[in-house]
Design an enzyme around this catalytic site. Structure first.
Site, PDB file in Angstrom:
ATOM      1  N   GLU A   1       0.819  -1.218   0.000  1.00 12.56           N
ATOM      2  CA  GLU A   1       0.000   0.000   0.000  1.00 12.56           C
ATOM      3  C   GLU A   1       0.851   1.266   0.000  1.00 12.56           C
ATOM      4  O   GLU A   1       0.545   2.238  -0.694  1.00 12.56           O
ATOM      5  CB  GLU A   1      -0.965   0.000   1.189  1.00 12.56           C
ATOM      6  CG  GLU A   1      -2.102  -1.011   1.083  1.00 12.56           C
ATOM      7  CD  GLU A   1      -1.679  -2.442   1.396  1.00 12.56           C
ATOM      8  OE1 GLU A   1      -0.554  -2.629   1.912  1.00 12.56           O
ATOM      9  OE2 GLU A   1      -2.461  -3.372   1.123  1.00 12.56           O
TER      10      GLU A   1
ATOM     11  N   GLN B   1      -7.504  -1.772  -1.203  1.00 13.89           N
ATOM     12  CA  GLN B   1      -8.476  -2.864  -1.292  1.00 13.89           C
ATOM     13  C   GLN B   1      -9.598  -2.722  -0.245  1.00 13.89           C
ATOM     14  O   GLN B   1     -10.748  -2.999  -0.532  1.00 13.89           O
ATOM     15  CB  GLN B   1      -7.773  -4.201  -1.164  1.00 13.89           C
ATOM     16  CG  GLN B   1      -8.495  -5.309  -1.862  1.00 13.89           C
ATOM     17  CD  GLN B   1      -7.540  -6.390  -2.328  1.00 13.89           C
ATOM     18  OE1 GLN B   1      -6.858  -7.013  -1.520  1.00 13.89           O
ATOM     19  NE2 GLN B   1      -7.464  -6.599  -3.619  1.00 13.89           N
ATOM     20  N   PHE B   2      -9.214  -2.276   0.951  1.00 17.27           N
ATOM     21  CA  PHE B   2     -10.174  -1.946   2.011  1.00 17.27           C
ATOM     22  C   PHE B   2      -9.580  -0.782   2.786  1.00 17.27           C
ATOM     23  O   PHE B   2      -8.356  -0.686   2.908  1.00 17.27           O
ATOM     24  CB  PHE B   2     -10.376  -3.135   2.969  1.00 17.27           C
ATOM     25  CG  PHE B   2     -11.079  -4.306   2.342  1.00 17.27           C
ATOM     26  CD1 PHE B   2     -12.456  -4.455   2.430  1.00 17.27           C
ATOM     27  CD2 PHE B   2     -10.348  -5.264   1.641  1.00 17.27           C
ATOM     28  CE1 PHE B   2     -13.090  -5.535   1.830  1.00 17.27           C
ATOM     29  CE2 PHE B   2     -10.988  -6.338   1.036  1.00 17.27           C
ATOM     30  CZ  PHE B   2     -12.357  -6.485   1.128  1.00 17.27           C
TER      31      PHE B   2
ATOM     32  N   ILE C   1      -5.378   0.571   4.540  1.00 20.46           N
ATOM     33  CA  ILE C   1      -4.721   1.782   4.038  1.00 20.46           C
ATOM     34  C   ILE C   1      -3.575   2.222   4.950  1.00 20.46           C
ATOM     35  O   ILE C   1      -2.704   2.985   4.543  1.00 20.46           O
ATOM     36  CB  ILE C   1      -5.747   2.946   3.891  1.00 20.46           C
ATOM     37  CG1 ILE C   1      -5.240   4.003   2.894  1.00 20.46           C
ATOM     38  CG2 ILE C   1      -6.056   3.592   5.222  1.00 20.46           C
ATOM     39  CD1 ILE C   1      -6.261   5.093   2.581  1.00 20.46           C
TER      40      ILE C   1
ATOM     41  N   HIS D   1     -11.547  -5.654   7.854  1.00 23.51           N
ATOM     42  CA  HIS D   1     -12.089  -5.229   6.567  1.00 23.51           C
ATOM     43  C   HIS D   1     -13.213  -4.195   6.687  1.00 23.51           C
ATOM     44  O   HIS D   1     -13.702  -3.709   5.686  1.00 23.51           O
ATOM     45  CB  HIS D   1     -12.644  -6.437   5.798  1.00 23.51           C
ATOM     46  CG  HIS D   1     -11.602  -7.389   5.318  1.00 23.51           C
ATOM     47  ND1 HIS D   1     -10.767  -8.066   6.168  1.00 23.51           N
ATOM     48  CD2 HIS D   1     -11.262  -7.790   4.068  1.00 23.51           C
ATOM     49  CE1 HIS D   1      -9.962  -8.850   5.456  1.00 23.51           C
ATOM     50  NE2 HIS D   1     -10.242  -8.689   4.181  1.00 23.51           N
TER      51      HIS D   1
END
Lengths: 332, 357
Positions: free
Chosen positions: A66, A88-89, A93, A135
């Site tokens: 990331e 992605q979620f 991050i 998530h």
């Protein structure tokens, strides 16, 4: 001669794809980068079909890193490109936080505009879809606290496309949060052509007289469901406002509604402390304090990590809690 | 074969001032070496001036680079005008050589935004403060050059400690995967503030870390400007011709403190710095070589010393004569168009101040 605007019925995730497609078509400098965004079309299929249309030079499957995605996107953006980055979620991050906090968001100031970072960071977020641990985070307030970063959250397909296009056209970095619960929950009419929804503008989802409800993301739908029986059975009418942009907040719309109703409920799924409700209350304090008829009520998550999904319904603001808060503001 | 043997320190001019790689001696003409010496001297005298200014309270906390001039000057000169460099806060010898103004470099250390802004035609990133973060920016910028179809390259500076950071590894990996025209220029000065390299890593070299990413790597004597200049040029040419990234480990030494707020005697014996000044110093090396080849000229030296001193005092005067930092700079460049919050905060701030500067 008339030109007819084509309308499609789209889910939010389809509208997001549509928005990216529109910008990739229009502007050669737009890129899509992230984990699994190419061949796989993204884990939520938000980038489905884009690599086939625009090729792997513009729709890029990156290594699983990331900070690497964010840091290289800073370089790409300073040097003429407009990356749309997929995290992605939102819960994933955090390795990129340093790049966002110390570079992307302050590059303009550090160089007085010589170097800028027009990046859109897309991130699915929020609880309620029975996702695995981590998530389902709702950490938007960590990002509204970052000077130099805008934070946008659509709650429906129409806004999602328009806000996404406006975010790509924005000359500064934008965190674009996508409530996972809304990805496929409904289909709404979305114009096929390019259009924008202005950043920094909230929207009245419905109008009323008695109480103002301020919310965003997946909570917009929950708030609408919660107030419906109050209106029908008790005759309590509400302004429901979808803030849509969390930084900068739409001060004028908040002020207008609060001055009318004098009663406020803020609903968000992020943890209570340091959640955005404090900032919203501050706006009300500055603009419409003397119009308040009751203490402002908050319905939020707890100061706990967003839990594993066996407990997520306990964690999320419930209809009951929202209704209780509305009634409480009316009890003064 | 052991890693340390796989990555021997490449040297062109040894401590005795003898050119040991004869095939490049022709390229490294005395005139070029004099020019390189002058640029190193310019950087060194500025660095010493900065420490003095800090001691006098005329400059804030400062990060000196003395001892690392060959690594920085030699690498910066290996680039072309339209290439990009990504410095840290300790790379002013590089940025100065690549075209940053002396006044702005000084301005950086009195906390001025101007200090991060290069001249219009120079692609110099603001100095990176979070360690290794700039490695990704260099990779992204060079990737953009590749996408645009130019042949411009990035060169990024970082220290030995930076190779412990994730961003170092992510940067090398991205550059490798996408075959990006970037040169990773490591200055291994043996210490990350107080932590010696033996505690930083078990790897015997930094160059070997490139192997994991299939990136050609080389370990060079960072105090030998001929080695730095020629090996960086080779790496730059590789990048320019589409052959991808290179990792250069330039082994060097900082004589002084990490910053003026640090006391190096707490963690190392500073007599080593003294002995290194007499043996492996980058300027001394060229001086010895030029003396050996009868090109050294004391009159030339005092002439360039005078010129540099004059340039430095002019830059100090200009820096100290800069108008006060503008309050607008606090608010005007957060976004292209300020948000209502910024407008409101600015207005309130100025109102309470009652129009005072």
């Amino acid at each position: 001669m008339s030109t007819s605007v084509q309308i499609k019925q789209l889910t939010m995730v389809q509208a997001i794809t549509d928005g990216m497609k529109a910008m990739l078509e229009e502007d050669e400098s737009v890129l899509v980068l992230g984990e699994d965004v190419g061949t796989n079309g993204g884990v939520f299929r938000a980038t489905e079909g884009l690599i086939e249309l625009f090729g792997e030079e513009r729709v890029i499957d990156t290594p699983l890193a990331e900070s690497g995605i964010m840091g290289t996107s800073i370089g790409l953006s300073v040097n003429g490109f407009k990356p749309i980055v997929e995290m992605q979620f939102l819960g994933f991050i955090y390795p990129a936080f340093n790049q966002i906090m110390t570079h992307a968001s302050r590059m303009r100031q550090r160089s007085k505009g010589r170097f800028t970072c027009p990046i859109v960071i897309r991130a699915p977020y929020g609880a309620g879809v029975k996702a695995p641990e981590i998530h389902s985070d709702s950490s938007e307030a960590m990002f509204t606290h970052i000077p130099g970063l805008k934070v946008v959250v659509p709650s429906n397909a129409y806004d999602a496309k328009g806000l996404l296009i406006a975010s790509v056209e924005d000359p500064d970095p934008v965190l674009f949060l996508e409530p996972m619960r809304c990805y496929r929950s409904t289909k709404v009419e979305v114009p096929e052509n390019k259009y924008t929804v202005e950043l920094g503008k909230a929207e009245y989802v419905k109008n009323g007289e008695d109480v103002t409800l301020l919310t965003w993301g997946a909570m917009v739908g929950d708030v609408m469901k919660a107030v419906a029986p109050l209106e029908e059975k008790l005759g309590i009418t509400c302004d429901v406002i979808d803030l849509r942009t969390l930084y900068p907040l739409d001060k004028d719309t908040i002020e207008e509604s609060v001055k009318k109703t004098g009663r406020v409920v803020i609903v968000h799924e992020a943890p209570e402390s340091g959640g955005l409700s404090g900032d919203i209350i501050s706006v009300i304090n500055d603009t419409s304090f003397f119009y308040l008829k009751a203490p402002i009520q908050k319905v939020t998550g707890f100061d706990t990590p967003v839990p594993v999904y066996s407990l997520e319904q306990e964690y999320l603001p419930s209809m009951e809690k929202i209704q209780y808060a509305v009634k409480t503001t009316l009890s003064y | 074969m052991k890693m340390i043997d796989q990555f021997p320190i490449v040297q062109y001019i040894n401590e005795n001032g003898v050119f040991t790689q004869s095939e490049f001696e022709e390229e490294m003409t005395p005139a070029l070496l004099q020019q390189l010496y002058e640029k190193m001297l310019r950087a060194r005298l500025l660095d010493r001036k900065c420490i003095k200014l800090q001691r006098q309270g005329r400059l804030g906390t400062y990060a000196p680079f003395e001892g690392q001039e060959a690594a920085q000057v030699g690498s910066a000169l290996a680039l072309e005008e339209e290439d990009w460099i990504f410095p840290t806060y300790r790379d002013h010898a590089a940025t100065l050589t690549f075209g940053h103004s002396m006044q702005n470099l000084l301005a950086y250390w009195v906390g001025r935004i101007e200090g991060s802004i290069p001249p219009e035609d120079k692609n110099i990133f603001p100095p990176a403060v979070p360690i290794a973060s700039q490695i990704l920016h260099a990779t992204g910028v060079a990737w953009a050059e590749k996408k645009k179809g130019t042949n411009h390259v990035s060169l990024v500076y970082f220290g030995d400690g930076a190779t412990s950071e994730g961003d170092f590894h992510e940067g090398l990996n991205f550059a490798s995967v996408f075959n990006v025209p970037v040169v990773f220029f490591n200055q291994n000065n043996g210490y990350a503030i107080s932590v010696p390299i033996e505690k930083q890593m078990k790897s015997k070299t930094i160059a070997q870390k490139g192997l994991a990413y299939d990136i050609p790597s080389i370990r060079i004597d960072g105090n030998d400007i001929a080695a730095v200049y020629i090996e960086t040029k080779k790496a730059v040419e590789r990048a320019r011709s589409g052959e991808g990234p290179t990792l250069i480990e330039a082994v060097t030494w900082r004589y002084g403190a990490h910053t003026t707020a640090d006391d190096p005697t707490r963690y190392r014996d500073q007599t080593e710095s003294d002995s290194r000044r007499r043996t492996t110093d980058p300027l001394l090396r060229i001086e010895t070589y030029l003396k050996n080849t009868n090109v050294w000229d004391e009159d030339w030296l005092s002439k360039i010393e005078d010129q540099i001193s004059e340039e430095i005092s002019g830059a100090v005067d200009n820096m100290e004569g800069m108008p006060k930092a503008d309050i607008d700079d606090l608010f005007s460049h957060i976004f292209k168009d300020p948000t209502w919050q910024l407008e409101q905060q600015r207005k309130h701030h100025l109102a309470v101040k009652g129009g005072r500067d």
